[in-house]
Scaffold this active site. Structure first.
Site, short mmCIF file in Angstrom:
data_model
loop_
_atom_site.label_atom_id
_atom_site.label_comp_id
_atom_site.label_asym_id
_atom_site.label_seq_id
_atom_site.Cartn_x
_atom_site.Cartn_y
_atom_site.Cartn_z
N LEU A 92 -8.92 12.92 9.12
CA LEU A 92 -7.67 12.38 8.58
C LEU A 92 -6.96 11.64 9.69
O LEU A 92 -6.81 12.17 10.80
CB LEU A 92 -6.78 13.50 8.06
CG LEU A 92 -6.99 13.99 6.62
CD1 LEU A 92 -6.01 15.11 6.32
CD2 LEU A 92 -6.83 12.87 5.61
N ASP A 93 -6.49 10.42 9.42
CA ASP A 93 -5.74 9.66 10.41
C ASP A 93 -4.41 10.33 10.73
O ASP A 93 -3.89 11.12 9.92
CB ASP A 93 -5.48 8.24 9.90
CG ASP A 93 -6.74 7.41 9.78
OD1 ASP A 93 -7.71 7.71 10.50
OD2 ASP A 93 -6.76 6.47 8.95
N PRO A 94 -3.81 10.02 11.88
CA PRO A 94 -2.50 10.62 12.23
C PRO A 94 -1.43 10.36 11.18
O PRO A 94 -0.56 11.22 10.96
CB PRO A 94 -2.16 9.94 13.55
CG PRO A 94 -3.48 9.60 14.16
CD PRO A 94 -4.37 9.23 12.99
N ALA A 139 -1.80 10.31 8.06
CA ALA A 139 -2.15 11.00 6.81
C ALA A 139 -1.95 12.50 6.98
O ALA A 139 -2.08 13.05 8.07
CB ALA A 139 -3.59 10.70 6.43
#
Length: 315
Positions: free
Chosen positions: A43-45, A47
Protein backbone atom coordinates in the site's frame (compact mmCIF):
# COMPACT_ATOMS: atom_id res chain seq x y z
CA UNK A 1 5.71 -3.73 24.85
CA UNK A 2 6.54 -7.44 25.31
CA UNK A 3 7.95 -9.34 22.35
CA UNK A 4 6.86 -12.72 21.06
CA UNK A 5 9.38 -15.45 20.36
CA UNK A 6 9.31 -17.61 17.23
CA UNK A 7 6.30 -15.92 15.67
CA UNK A 8 4.90 -17.65 12.57
CA UNK A 9 1.67 -16.50 10.99
CA UNK A 10 -0.17 -13.43 9.70
CA UNK A 11 -1.58 -10.24 11.13
CA UNK A 12 -4.19 -8.08 9.41
CA UNK A 13 -3.65 -4.40 10.19
CA UNK A 14 -5.31 -1.13 9.22
CA UNK A 15 -2.34 0.76 7.79
CA UNK A 16 -2.64 4.48 8.53
CA UNK A 17 -1.80 7.27 6.11
CA UNK A 18 1.87 8.26 5.89
CA UNK A 19 3.36 4.84 6.61
CA UNK A 20 5.08 2.90 3.83
CA UNK A 21 4.58 -0.85 3.77
CA UNK A 22 8.31 -1.16 4.50
CA UNK A 23 7.91 1.08 7.58
CA UNK A 24 5.26 -1.28 8.93
CA UNK A 25 7.39 -4.37 8.23
CA UNK A 26 10.38 -2.83 10.02
CA UNK A 27 8.28 -1.98 13.07
CA UNK A 28 6.76 -5.47 13.16
CA UNK A 29 10.24 -7.04 13.18
CA UNK A 30 10.96 -5.27 16.45
CA UNK A 31 7.59 -6.05 18.04
CA UNK A 32 7.66 -9.76 17.25
CA UNK A 33 11.41 -10.34 17.52
CA UNK A 34 11.31 -11.88 14.04
CA UNK A 35 13.61 -10.94 11.16
CA UNK A 36 11.52 -12.74 8.55
CA UNK A 37 8.62 -10.34 8.04
CA UNK A 38 6.92 -9.45 4.78
CA UNK A 39 3.47 -8.43 3.57
CA UNK A 40 0.74 -9.57 1.22
CA UNK A 41 0.56 -6.60 -1.15
CA UNK A 42 1.99 -3.09 -0.98
CA UNK A 43 0.00 0.00 0.00
CA UNK A 44 1.38 3.43 -0.91
CA UNK A 45 1.94 5.98 1.90
CA UNK A 46 -1.11 7.98 0.76
CA UNK A 47 -3.31 4.86 1.01
CA UNK A 48 -4.77 3.30 4.15
CA UNK A 49 -6.51 0.08 5.01
CA UNK A 50 -5.95 -3.65 4.96
CA UNK A 51 -2.30 -4.71 4.95
CA UNK A 52 -1.47 -8.34 5.72
CA UNK A 53 1.78 -8.85 7.60
CA UNK A 54 3.48 -12.23 7.17
CA UNK A 55 5.90 -13.48 9.82
CA UNK A 56 8.36 -16.37 9.82
CA UNK A 57 7.24 -19.38 7.78
CA UNK A 58 4.18 -17.44 6.61
CA UNK A 59 6.43 -15.37 4.32
CA UNK A 60 6.53 -18.44 2.07
CA UNK A 61 2.82 -17.87 1.42
CA UNK A 62 3.39 -14.32 0.17
CA UNK A 63 2.74 -15.03 -3.54
CA UNK A 64 -0.62 -16.62 -2.74
CA UNK A 65 -1.71 -13.93 -0.27
CA UNK A 66 -0.62 -11.12 -2.62
CA UNK A 67 -2.37 -12.79 -5.55
CA UNK A 68 -5.82 -12.51 -4.00
CA UNK A 69 -8.55 -10.15 -5.18
CA UNK A 70 -8.47 -6.70 -3.54
CA UNK A 71 -11.30 -4.28 -2.76
CA UNK A 72 -10.70 -0.52 -2.62
CA UNK A 73 -12.66 2.65 -2.02
CA UNK A 74 -11.07 5.34 -4.18
CA UNK A 75 -11.67 9.06 -4.58
CA UNK A 76 -10.91 10.65 -7.95
CA UNK A 77 -10.11 14.36 -7.62
CA UNK A 78 -10.81 16.49 -10.70
CA UNK A 79 -9.04 19.69 -11.69
CA UNK A 80 -5.34 18.88 -11.83
CA UNK A 81 -3.07 15.94 -12.56
CA UNK A 82 0.17 14.99 -10.80
CA UNK A 83 3.43 13.29 -11.71
CA UNK A 84 2.72 10.31 -9.46
CA UNK A 85 -1.00 10.16 -10.38
CA UNK A 86 -1.94 10.65 -6.72
CA UNK A 87 -2.26 13.42 -4.13
CA UNK A 88 1.40 13.12 -3.07
CA UNK A 89 2.80 14.13 -6.45
CA UNK A 90 3.70 17.51 -7.92
CA UNK A 91 1.07 19.15 -10.09
CA UNK A 92 1.68 18.70 -13.82
CA UNK A 93 -1.42 20.13 -15.52
CA UNK A 94 -4.69 21.82 -14.61
CA UNK A 95 -8.25 21.93 -15.99
CA UNK A 96 -11.15 24.22 -15.23
CA UNK A 97 -13.89 22.49 -13.23
CA UNK A 98 -17.15 24.13 -14.25
CA UNK A 99 -20.40 23.56 -12.35
CA UNK A 100 -22.37 20.73 -13.92
CA UNK A 101 -19.51 19.60 -16.19
CA UNK A 102 -19.81 15.95 -15.11
CA UNK A 103 -22.94 13.95 -15.85
CA UNK A 104 -23.69 10.57 -14.33
CA UNK A 105 -23.99 9.04 -17.80
CA UNK A 106 -20.53 10.31 -18.80
CA UNK A 107 -18.99 8.88 -15.64
CA UNK A 108 -20.79 5.56 -16.10
CA UNK A 109 -19.46 5.40 -19.67
CA UNK A 110 -15.88 5.88 -18.45
CA UNK A 111 -16.35 3.28 -15.73
CA UNK A 112 -17.88 0.76 -18.13
CA UNK A 113 -14.70 0.92 -20.21
CA UNK A 114 -12.77 0.09 -17.03
CA UNK A 115 -15.06 -2.85 -16.26
CA UNK A 116 -14.09 -4.34 -19.61
CA UNK A 117 -10.36 -3.74 -19.11
CA UNK A 118 -8.04 -6.73 -19.54
CA UNK A 119 -4.71 -4.85 -19.68
CA UNK A 120 -3.40 -1.78 -17.87
CA UNK A 121 -0.29 0.40 -18.19
CA UNK A 122 1.28 0.79 -14.71
CA UNK A 123 2.24 4.24 -13.39
CA UNK A 124 5.72 5.53 -14.18
CA UNK A 125 6.20 5.96 -10.42
CA UNK A 126 6.10 2.24 -9.57
CA UNK A 127 8.55 -0.39 -8.35
CA UNK A 128 8.49 -2.27 -11.66
CA UNK A 129 12.01 -2.87 -12.95
CA UNK A 130 13.27 -2.03 -16.43
CA UNK A 131 16.77 -3.29 -17.26
CA UNK A 132 17.44 -3.72 -13.56
CA UNK A 133 16.24 -0.24 -12.61
CA UNK A 134 13.04 0.61 -10.75
CA UNK A 135 10.68 2.71 -12.82
CA UNK A 136 10.17 5.30 -10.05
CA UNK A 137 13.95 5.89 -9.85
CA UNK A 138 14.03 6.55 -13.59
CA UNK A 139 11.00 8.87 -13.34
CA UNK A 140 12.62 10.86 -10.53
CA UNK A 141 15.65 11.44 -12.77
CA UNK A 142 13.37 12.95 -15.39
CA UNK A 143 13.39 9.87 -17.63
CA UNK A 144 10.19 8.42 -19.07
CA UNK A 145 10.11 4.65 -18.40
CA UNK A 146 8.23 2.80 -21.13
CA UNK A 147 6.06 0.35 -19.24
CA UNK A 148 4.14 -2.26 -21.19
CA UNK A 149 0.50 -3.09 -20.46
CA UNK A 150 -0.01 -5.89 -17.95
CA UNK A 151 -2.96 -8.29 -17.63
CA UNK A 152 -5.55 -7.22 -15.03
CA UNK A 153 -9.21 -7.86 -14.29
CA UNK A 154 -11.98 -5.71 -12.81
CA UNK A 155 -14.47 -7.89 -10.94
CA UNK A 156 -16.65 -5.06 -9.69
CA UNK A 157 -16.89 -1.27 -9.97
CA UNK A 158 -19.61 0.97 -8.53
CA UNK A 159 -20.16 4.66 -7.85
CA UNK A 160 -20.49 5.62 -4.18
CA UNK A 161 -20.70 9.40 -4.51
CA UNK A 162 -20.10 12.02 -7.19
CA UNK A 163 -20.03 15.82 -7.55
CA UNK A 164 -18.27 18.37 -9.76
CA UNK A 165 -14.94 18.12 -7.93
CA UNK A 166 -14.65 14.42 -7.17
CA UNK A 167 -16.08 10.92 -7.54
CA UNK A 168 -15.85 8.14 -4.98
CA UNK A 169 -16.01 4.55 -6.22
CA UNK A 170 -15.60 0.99 -4.95
CA UNK A 171 -13.42 -1.39 -6.99
CA UNK A 172 -12.90 -5.16 -6.74
CA UNK A 173 -9.80 -5.94 -8.80
CA UNK A 174 -7.15 -8.54 -9.51
CA UNK A 175 -3.52 -8.70 -8.50
CA UNK A 176 -1.38 -6.15 -10.33
CA UNK A 177 -4.14 -3.58 -10.76
CA UNK A 178 -3.01 0.00 -10.05
CA UNK A 179 -5.77 2.30 -8.79
CA UNK A 180 -3.55 5.27 -9.67
CA UNK A 181 -3.63 4.11 -13.29
CA UNK A 182 -7.40 3.74 -12.98
CA UNK A 183 -7.63 7.40 -11.93
CA UNK A 184 -5.43 8.45 -14.85
CA UNK A 185 -7.44 6.49 -17.41
CA UNK A 186 -10.87 7.54 -16.17
CA UNK A 187 -9.90 11.22 -16.11
CA UNK A 188 -8.47 10.90 -19.63
CA UNK A 189 -11.73 9.32 -20.79
CA UNK A 190 -13.68 12.21 -19.22
CA UNK A 191 -11.39 14.76 -20.88
CA UNK A 192 -10.26 16.42 -17.64
CA UNK A 193 -7.08 16.60 -15.59
CA UNK A 194 -7.33 14.62 -12.37
CA UNK A 195 -5.62 12.27 -9.95
CA UNK A 196 -6.23 9.74 -7.20
CA UNK A 197 -7.13 11.88 -4.21
CA UNK A 198 -7.63 9.16 -1.60
CA UNK A 199 -7.48 5.37 -1.39
CA UNK A 200 -8.55 2.87 1.22
CA UNK A 201 -8.21 -0.91 0.89
CA UNK A 202 -11.17 -2.56 2.59
CA UNK A 203 -10.47 -6.19 1.71
CA UNK A 204 -7.60 -8.40 0.59
CA UNK A 205 -8.68 -11.92 -0.32
CA UNK A 206 -10.77 -13.25 2.61
CA UNK A 207 -9.47 -10.61 5.04
CA UNK A 208 -11.69 -7.59 5.76
CA UNK A 209 -11.12 -4.21 7.37
CA UNK A 210 -13.34 -5.30 10.29
CA UNK A 211 -10.69 -7.92 11.18
CA UNK A 212 -7.80 -5.44 11.09
CA UNK A 213 -5.86 -4.26 14.13
CA UNK A 214 -5.22 -0.56 14.56
CA UNK A 215 -1.62 0.40 13.76
CA UNK A 216 0.73 1.04 15.52
CA UNK A 217 -0.08 -1.81 17.89
CA UNK A 218 -0.61 -1.03 21.55
CA UNK A 219 -0.04 -4.66 22.56
CA UNK A 220 1.24 -7.89 21.03
CA UNK A 221 -1.54 -9.17 18.79
CA UNK A 222 -2.11 -12.92 18.26
CA UNK A 223 -1.40 -14.08 14.73
CA UNK A 224 -3.52 -15.99 12.26
CA UNK A 225 -1.90 -19.44 12.32
CA UNK A 226 0.13 -20.75 9.42
CA UNK A 227 -2.30 -23.56 8.63
CA UNK A 228 -5.35 -21.30 8.81
CA UNK A 229 -3.67 -18.78 6.52
CA UNK A 230 -2.86 -21.45 3.94
CA UNK A 231 -6.46 -22.72 3.98
CA UNK A 232 -7.66 -19.16 3.32
CA UNK A 233 -5.41 -18.78 0.27
CA UNK A 234 -5.22 -22.20 -1.37
CA UNK A 235 -7.15 -25.42 -1.98
CA UNK A 236 -6.21 -28.08 0.59
CA UNK A 237 -5.15 -31.73 0.58
CA UNK A 238 -4.45 -34.26 3.34
CA UNK A 239 -1.42 -36.56 3.17
CA UNK A 240 -1.19 -40.19 4.21
CA UNK A 241 1.58 -41.23 6.61
CA UNK A 242 3.69 -42.40 3.67
CA UNK A 243 2.88 -39.19 1.85
CA UNK A 244 4.19 -37.22 4.83
CA UNK A 245 7.46 -39.17 4.67
CA UNK A 246 7.81 -38.62 0.92
CA UNK A 247 7.02 -34.91 1.34
CA UNK A 248 9.67 -34.55 4.05
CA UNK A 249 12.28 -35.96 1.67
CA UNK A 250 11.09 -33.91 -1.31
CA UNK A 251 10.14 -37.02 -3.29
CA UNK A 252 7.46 -37.10 -6.01
CA UNK A 253 4.09 -38.32 -4.77
CA UNK A 254 1.24 -40.26 -6.33
CA UNK A 255 -2.48 -39.85 -5.75
CA UNK A 256 -2.31 -42.84 -3.38
CA UNK A 257 -0.11 -40.76 -1.05
CA UNK A 258 -3.07 -38.48 -0.28
CA UNK A 259 -6.01 -39.22 1.95
CA UNK A 260 -7.86 -36.31 0.38
CA UNK A 261 -7.23 -34.23 -2.75
CA UNK A 262 -8.94 -30.93 -3.63
CA UNK A 263 -11.58 -31.05 -6.33
CA UNK A 264 -10.91 -27.49 -7.46
CA UNK A 265 -7.12 -27.66 -8.08
CA UNK A 266 -6.23 -27.86 -11.76
CA UNK A 267 -3.06 -29.45 -13.05
CA UNK A 268 -0.07 -27.19 -12.41
CA UNK A 269 -1.90 -25.03 -9.86
CA UNK A 270 -0.53 -25.00 -6.29
CA UNK A 271 -2.43 -26.34 -3.30
CA UNK A 272 -1.63 -26.78 0.40
CA UNK A 273 -0.63 -30.18 1.81
CA UNK A 274 -1.59 -30.95 5.41
CA UNK A 275 -1.06 -33.77 7.87
CA UNK A 276 -4.12 -35.53 9.24
CA UNK A 277 -3.65 -33.40 12.39
CA UNK A 278 -3.99 -30.22 10.33
CA UNK A 279 -0.34 -29.13 10.24
CA UNK A 280 0.78 -27.39 7.05
CA UNK A 281 3.67 -29.38 5.58
CA UNK A 282 4.08 -28.14 2.01
CA UNK A 283 2.75 -26.35 -1.02
CA UNK A 284 2.72 -28.63 -4.04
CA UNK A 285 1.09 -29.20 -7.40
CA UNK A 286 -0.08 -31.92 -9.77
CA UNK A 287 2.56 -31.97 -12.51
CA UNK A 288 0.97 -34.61 -14.76
CA UNK A 289 0.74 -38.38 -15.17
CA UNK A 290 -0.63 -38.68 -11.63
CA UNK A 291 2.60 -37.23 -10.20
CA UNK A 292 2.62 -34.53 -7.52
CA UNK A 293 5.67 -32.49 -6.50
CA UNK A 294 6.60 -30.28 -3.57
CA UNK A 295 7.06 -26.58 -4.35
CA UNK A 296 7.75 -25.27 -0.81
CA UNK A 297 8.13 -27.04 2.52
CA UNK A 298 7.08 -25.68 5.93
CA UNK A 299 8.18 -26.19 9.49
CA UNK A 300 6.00 -25.31 12.45
CA UNK A 301 8.53 -25.59 15.28
CA UNK A 302 7.89 -28.78 17.21
CA UNK A 303 4.42 -28.98 15.71
CA UNK A 304 3.26 -26.49 18.34
CA UNK A 305 -0.11 -24.88 17.51
CA UNK A 306 0.29 -21.23 16.60
CA UNK A 307 -1.68 -19.92 19.57
CA UNK A 308 0.84 -21.45 21.98
CA UNK A 309 3.68 -19.36 20.57
CA UNK A 310 2.15 -16.34 22.26
CA UNK A 311 2.74 -17.67 25.77
CA UNK A 312 6.47 -17.30 25.19
CA UNK A 313 6.94 -13.65 26.09
CA UNK A 314 10.30 -11.96 26.42
CA UNK A 315 10.96 -9.05 28.72
Amino acid sequence: MARVARAHGALVIDKPLGWTSHDVVAKARGIYGQRRVGHGGTLDPMASGVLILLLGEATKLSPYVAGATKVYEATLHFGYSTATLDADGAETARSEVRPGWLTLSALEGALEAERQRTEQVPPAYSAIKLAGQKAYAMARRGEAPELLPRPVAVHGLEILDVNDSQARVRLRVSKGYYVRSFARDVCTSLGIEGHLGALRRTQSGPFHLEQARTWPLIDVAPLIGLSELARCCLPSAVLSDEGITFTGHGKPLLAAHFVQLPQDANQGEPFAWFSNAGQLLAIGSHVGEEVFRVLRGFREPGGVPQSEHFTELLA
